[in-house]
Design a protein around this motif. Structure first.
Motif, PDB file in Angstrom:
ATOM      1  N   ILE A   1       0.844  -1.194   0.000  1.00  0.00           N
ATOM      2  CA  ILE A   1       0.000   0.000   0.000  1.00  0.00           C
ATOM      3  C   ILE A   1       0.880   1.246   0.000  1.00  0.00           C
ATOM      4  O   ILE A   1       2.061   1.188   0.324  1.00  0.00           O
ATOM      5  CB  ILE A   1      -0.942   0.021   1.219  1.00  0.00           C
ATOM      6  CG1 ILE A   1      -0.143   0.021   2.520  1.00  0.00           C
ATOM      7  CG2 ILE A   1      -1.895  -1.167   1.182  1.00  0.00           C
ATOM      8  CD1 ILE A   1      -0.999   0.176   3.765  1.00  0.00           C
ATOM      9  N   ASN A   2       0.293   2.364  -0.366  1.00  0.00           N
ATOM     10  CA  ASN A   2       1.041   3.620  -0.428  1.00  0.00           C
ATOM     11  C   ASN A   2       1.700   3.954   0.905  1.00  0.00           C
ATOM     12  O   ASN A   2       1.104   3.791   1.962  1.00  0.00           O
ATOM     13  CB  ASN A   2       0.114   4.769  -0.839  1.00  0.00           C
ATOM     14  CG  ASN A   2      -0.266   4.693  -2.311  1.00  0.00           C
ATOM     15  OD1 ASN A   2       0.221   3.826  -3.045  1.00  0.00           O
ATOM     16  ND2 ASN A   2      -1.136   5.586  -2.741  1.00  0.00           N
TER      17      ASN A   2
ATOM     18  N   GLN B   1       3.918   2.523   2.587  1.00  0.00           N
ATOM     19  CA  GLN B   1       4.363   1.454   3.475  1.00  0.00           C
ATOM     20  C   GLN B   1       5.878   1.258   3.409  1.00  0.00           C
ATOM     21  O   GLN B   1       6.562   1.316   4.438  1.00  0.00           O
ATOM     22  CB  GLN B   1       3.647   0.143   3.133  1.00  0.00           C
ATOM     23  CG  GLN B   1       4.007  -1.007   4.066  1.00  0.00           C
ATOM     24  CD  GLN B   1       2.997  -2.125   4.007  1.00  0.00           C
ATOM     25  OE1 GLN B   1       1.900  -2.015   4.562  1.00  0.00           O
ATOM     26  NE2 GLN B   1       3.344  -3.218   3.343  1.00  0.00           N
TER      27      GLN B   1
ATOM     28  N   ASN C   1      -1.009   9.247  -4.764  1.00  0.00           N
ATOM     29  CA  ASN C   1      -1.257   8.191  -5.758  1.00  0.00           C
ATOM     30  C   ASN C   1      -0.790   8.600  -7.160  1.00  0.00           C
ATOM     31  O   ASN C   1      -1.340   8.158  -8.169  1.00  0.00           O
ATOM     32  CB  ASN C   1      -2.737   7.818  -5.808  1.00  0.00           C
ATOM     33  CG  ASN C   1      -2.945   6.332  -5.957  1.00  0.00           C
ATOM     34  OD1 ASN C   1      -2.191   5.524  -5.408  1.00  0.00           O
ATOM     35  ND2 ASN C   1      -3.956   5.944  -6.707  1.00  0.00           N
TER      36      ASN C   1
END
Length: 254
Positions: free
Chosen positions: A161-162, A164, A203
């Protein structure tokens, strides 16, 4: 201070020109209903930014020279090893390489790297809970290569995930600077870390294999270097700091 200013300005230019860089490189992570939740294609060029900053520091001839090392990593060999790890990751992002082929390529690269950079070979293991040191002897090079190979694959699997991997690796990098008792190394990488955090959070950018593998390789080198130069006393200390991606790798394997 002049060096940090130059690096900050260059990274600021990268930040504002990121769309042009993305269009030029044309490397994207495409949506996949089975494995991924993002709806649009996202550029995965995190490693490009990291490698670019390594090149900047290299050409400014300050990477590690500002630090009080009793023995220094050979910058030419470090840069060459980083470049090869990055390229394999980049090709994997583009072509989705066979896992066995990747394992073979990384094994050859890391063993060759250690053959020429002997300051990064683990010769003895020290533990906090036993007095006796374990002498690795003829297995030193292979054991070190195995440790690096295991960590770069673990950190690659940890990239889910972003933020991490970026936040975790930033912590490990800062930790290494703390053990060196010199935050200069972190300071010169700080602008690129900020860019990665902002763009990944929005993102607008993924690390990709080229980024996560390169980060794993660099962190491994710093930990081993600090350990070999007695900045970190025990092997189990390093294990505790680096075990989180390893546990994730084990979970995935099971």
């Amino acid at each position: 201070m002049t060096t940090l200013t130059i690096i900050s300005i260059i990274n600021l230019i990268i930040f504002y020109k990121i769309n042009n860089i993305v269009k030029f490189l044309n490397i994207y992570d495409l949506p996949n209903q089975k494995r991924k939740i993002h709806k649009e294609k996202i550029p995965k060029i995190g490693g490009v930014i990291i490698l670019f900053n390594i090149l900047i520091i290299y050409f400014l001839e300050i990477f590690s020279f500002e630090l009080d090392y009793s023995a220094k990593i050979n910058l030419n060999i470090l840069l060459f090893g980083s470049l090869l790890i990055f390229l394999v990751g980049l090709i994997d992002d583009l072509k989705d390489l066979n896992p066995n082929l990747k394992l073979f390529l990384f094994s050859v690269i890391i063993i060759s790297f250690l053959f020429f950079e002997k300051n990064l070979i683990l010769n003895k293991l020290r533990f906090s809970f036993i007095e006796k040191k374990i002498d690795l002897g003829i297995f030193s090079l292979l054991f070190t290569a195995f440790c690096i190979l295991l960590f770069i694959n673990a950190i690659n699997m940890f990239d889910g995930i972003n933020l991490q991997v970026i936040s975790y690796s930033s912590f490990l990098f800062l930790l290494n600077c703390f053990y060196l008792e010199n935050l200069y190394l972190f300071a010169i990488f700080f602008p690129s870390i900020i860019i990665l955090i902002v763009l990944n959070y929005q993102n607008k950018l993924f690390l990709g294999d080229n980024g996560s593998l390169l980060i794993g390789f660099l962190i491994s080198c710093f930990f081993i270097f600090n350990y070999n130069n007695d900045k970190i006393e025990n092997s189990d200390t390093i294990f505790i700091f680096m075990m989180l991606p390893g546990l994730e790798l084990l979970r995935l394997a099971i």
